[in-house]
Design a protein around this motif. Structure first.
Motif, PDB file in Angstrom:
ATOM      1  N   GLU A 178      -5.796  -8.010   7.081  1.00 46.62           N
ATOM      2  CA  GLU A 178      -6.082  -8.927   5.990  1.00 46.62           C
ATOM      3  C   GLU A 178      -4.833  -9.137   5.131  1.00 46.62           C
ATOM      4  N   THR A 200       0.835  -1.215   0.000  1.00 48.62           N
ATOM      5  CA  THR A 200       0.000   0.000   0.000  1.00 48.62           C
ATOM      6  C   THR A 200       0.864   1.257   0.000  1.00 48.62           C
ATOM      7  N   PRO A 234      -7.745  -3.421   5.828  1.00 45.86           N
ATOM      8  CA  PRO A 234      -8.861  -3.818   6.703  1.00 45.86           C
ATOM      9  C   PRO A 234      -8.410  -4.876   7.698  1.00 45.86           C
ATOM     10  N   THR A 247     -14.093   1.279   1.185  1.00 47.36           N
ATOM     11  CA  THR A 247     -14.187   0.347   0.063  1.00 47.36           C
ATOM     12  C   THR A 247     -12.915  -0.489  -0.028  1.00 47.36           C
ATOM     13  N   THR A 248     -13.080  -1.818  -0.202  1.00 45.71           N
ATOM     14  CA  THR A 248     -11.915  -2.715  -0.271  1.00 45.71           C
ATOM     15  C   THR A 248     -11.768  -3.313  -1.664  1.00 45.71           C
ATOM     16  N   THR A 249     -10.573  -3.779  -1.939  1.00 49.44           N
ATOM     17  CA  THR A 249     -10.263  -4.437  -3.208  1.00 49.44           C
ATOM     18  C   THR A 249      -9.140  -5.446  -2.977  1.00 49.44           C
ATOM     19  N   GLU A 263      -6.438  -8.372   1.054  1.00 50.54           N
ATOM     20  CA  GLU A 263      -7.325  -7.243   0.766  1.00 50.54           C
ATOM     21  C   GLU A 263      -6.691  -5.939   1.239  1.00 50.54           C
ATOM     22  N   MET A 264      -7.097  -4.849   0.595  1.00 45.70           N
ATOM     23  CA  MET A 264      -6.647  -3.513   0.971  1.00 45.70           C
ATOM     24  C   MET A 264      -7.791  -2.537   0.703  1.00 45.70           C
ATOM     25  N   PHE A 265      -7.708  -1.373   1.328  1.00 48.68           N
ATOM     26  CA  PHE A 265      -8.676  -0.337   1.001  1.00 48.68           C
ATOM     27  C   PHE A 265      -8.348   0.246  -0.368  1.00 48.68           C
ATOM     28  N   THR A 266      -9.389   0.503  -1.137  1.00 51.32           N
ATOM     29  CA  THR A 266      -9.201   1.036  -2.488  1.00 51.32           C
ATOM     30  C   THR A 266      -8.528   2.401  -2.428  1.00 51.32           C
TER      31      THR A 266
END
Length: 536
Positions: A81, A52, A73, A103-105, A84-87
């Motif tokens: 996680e 990130t 998240p 929002t995650t992606t 997963e990461m926040f968008t």
């Protein structure tokens, strides 16, 4: 007693020649262990999370912990996680800190791994995580598929071209593909090279076992196989120490397999051919030379009349894999013993390849798993020499399967207890394998022995393919894999009781197809085989 058995007694059933031969055949078993279980360490999975670094453009002075809090998240266990990461958003740092991200992606810019300095694995180097994490189990299954192919191919090669040729070829290919996999540019090439490496790696033991048994008397056959399998266990014990010291997977691969070059050279210069096999091929003079060579080393003399009378009935006929299914008593033994090999392998690799689930330290747990196998080999030898092959094979399978079922009853907060029960299961699984190698070799005649062992070993490799994939069933319920690992060996234990006992029975050299048309040809069955023929 056969003519060959008489000569073997004259030269010594287990003299200096056989002892040195056993040493030469046993040591390469260490590399068989490196080949099949080494992937546990080359495929180590380290803690990881999405990269990130996009947020550092807005706040270059953010600490690692603050960066994770803002961009990753948290799961239900309170951990970040892994996949997963926040968008990413086009906002300044103050706004992100004030309102947060929702929002995650999936991971957009790769992953960051928490690895010790200098350490690496195919997971970290080729990003075999998240959507690709199943490739680790896939790689293990493909490796087992290679062992399956090797079991079939080397059986045919050994029975057609000789025990010596098959053994040398297995050493050469394990060396080439074992070292070659260290230069894999991606995970897919690695999987292909592991497949070819595995076609020869574990088969080293089968080739060595057949050669050793055919050079010794029936009273020492179990000892030879046990020694060969013990060296495999020693390899398992050495492996975690080497892997702990060398945590770069490419260097580890080269260190594990490059010493094979030395053993290949020694074996090429000094390894004899099996005189039993030479006789089945009608090569009497070569068999005589090998026997005289053994006699000289043992300080014995073989009477000339015995050498001149040396023969093996039916040497003019060739046999192949299909003959095993044409002859009823061999067919029965193959069906039952094949299921036993399948169950033993499922138990062994279900525990062995899942070593990371049984303790907090994978290196220590694998060391214990390997260490417990060393006493299991002589223990199984002592038991089968006293109680016989059949009852011991059934007992070890039942005990190992029961251990897997007991593990399910242990709470997850008692990892030491779980590890202890799993170690007992591993002890039983390895002991069952030890008995299977001895028992199977004694159930087939010389002319079909390697084909028979190869066919049964194929059943084991099918289980080896399924064992890693069965672990994926834990997404439905975490108890399903251990239930399967436990139930299959218990059912196989019952079927084992239908086999004949072979304790102290001289090896059978040849068998002929019975001709129902004229009844002229009769199979060379012993009394026990005749009973089997009428009760199958």
């Amino acid at each position: 007693m056969s003519n060959f058995g008489q000569i073997l007694k004259e030269i010594g059933e287990f003299g200096l020649f056989q002892k040195w031969l056993l040493v030469a055949l046993s040591i390469p078993g260490i590399f068989a262990a490196f080949d099949i279980i080494g992937q546990v360490f080359t495929g180590l999975n380290f803690p990881h999370h999405c990269n990130t670094d996009w947020i550092l453009e807005r706040g270059p002075n953010l600490t690692d912990e603050r960066q994770k809090n803002l961009t990753l998240p948290v799961n239900k266990d309170g951990r970040f996680e892994s996949c997963e990461m926040f968008t990413p958003v086009d906002l300044d740092l103050e706004t992100i800190e004030a309102y947060g991200l929702n929002t995650t992606t999936g991971c957009l810019d790769g992953w960051e791994y928490e690895v010790p300095k200098g350490a690496s694995s195919i997971v970290t180097e080729f990003d075999v995580v998240c959507d690709k994490s199943g490739l680790i189990e896939g790689s293990q299954s493909i490796s087992m598929a290679g062992v399956l192919v090797g079991s079939l191919v080397y059986g045919a090669i050994s029975d057609r071209f000789g025990r010596r040729f098959a053994f040398l070829l297995s050493l050469l290919l394990t060396l080439l593909f074992g070292v070659g996999s260290a230069f894999s540019p991606n995970v897919y090439v690695y999987m292909v090279l592991k497949f070819f490496s595995s076609t020869s790696g574990v088969v080293i033991q089968i080739n060595a076992s057949v050669m050793a048994i055919e050079w010794t008397g029936p009273s020492k056959a179990a000892l030879c196989t046990t020694v060969i399998l013990t060296l495999f266990s020693i390899g398992l014990t050495l492996l975690p120490g080497i892997a702990y010291l060398i945590q770069n997977w490419r260097i580890l691969q080269m260190v594990l397999f490059s010493p094979l070059l030395i053993f290949l050279g020694i074996s090429y210069c000094f390894l004899p051919e099996s005189p039993r096999w030479l006789l089945t091929q009608g090569r009497k003079e070569e068999a005589q030379k090998e026997l005289q060579r053994a006699a000289r080393v043992n300080g014995r003399t073989v009477p000339e009349h015995l050498l001149e009378e040396l023969k093996m009935e039916g040497t003019s006929e060739r046999r192949n894999l299909l003959d095993i299914f044409r002859i009823s008593y061999l067919r029965k033994r193959t069906l039952i013993m094949g299921y036993n090999w399948f169950a033993t392998s499922l138990l062994y690799y279900g525990l062995g390849l899942n070593v990371g689930s049984f303790g907090p330290n994978i290196y220590l747990t694998q060391f214990i798993f390997g260490l417990v196998e060393i006493p299991s080999n002589p223990t199984s030898l002592a038991l089968i020499q006293h109680f016989g092959r059949r009852i011991c094979q059934a007992g070890f399978l039942f005990f190992g399967g029961a251990a897997c079922l007991v593990v399910l009853a242990i709470p997850n907060d008692l990892p030491v207890v779980v590890t202890a029960i799993a170690v007992l299961g591993k002890f039983a699984a390895n002991a069952s394998f030890s008995v299977a190698y001895v028992y199977t070799a004694e159930l087939y005649p010389t002319i079909l022995r390697h084909n028979g062992i190869g066919l049964n070993s194929t059943c084991a490799r099918l289980a080896g393919i399924f064992a890693p994939l069965i672990r994926l069933l834990d997404v439905y319920h975490d108890s399903i894999p251990m239930l399967i690992y436990g139930i299959v060996p218990i059912t196989a234990a019952g079927s084992c009781l239908l086999l004949p006992e072979t304790l102290n029975v001289e090896l059978q050299d040849h068998t002929e197809l019975k001709n129902p048309a004229n009844g002229a040809k009769e199979n060379r069955y012993n009394v026990e085989q005749i009973i089997e023929e009428h009760t199958f």
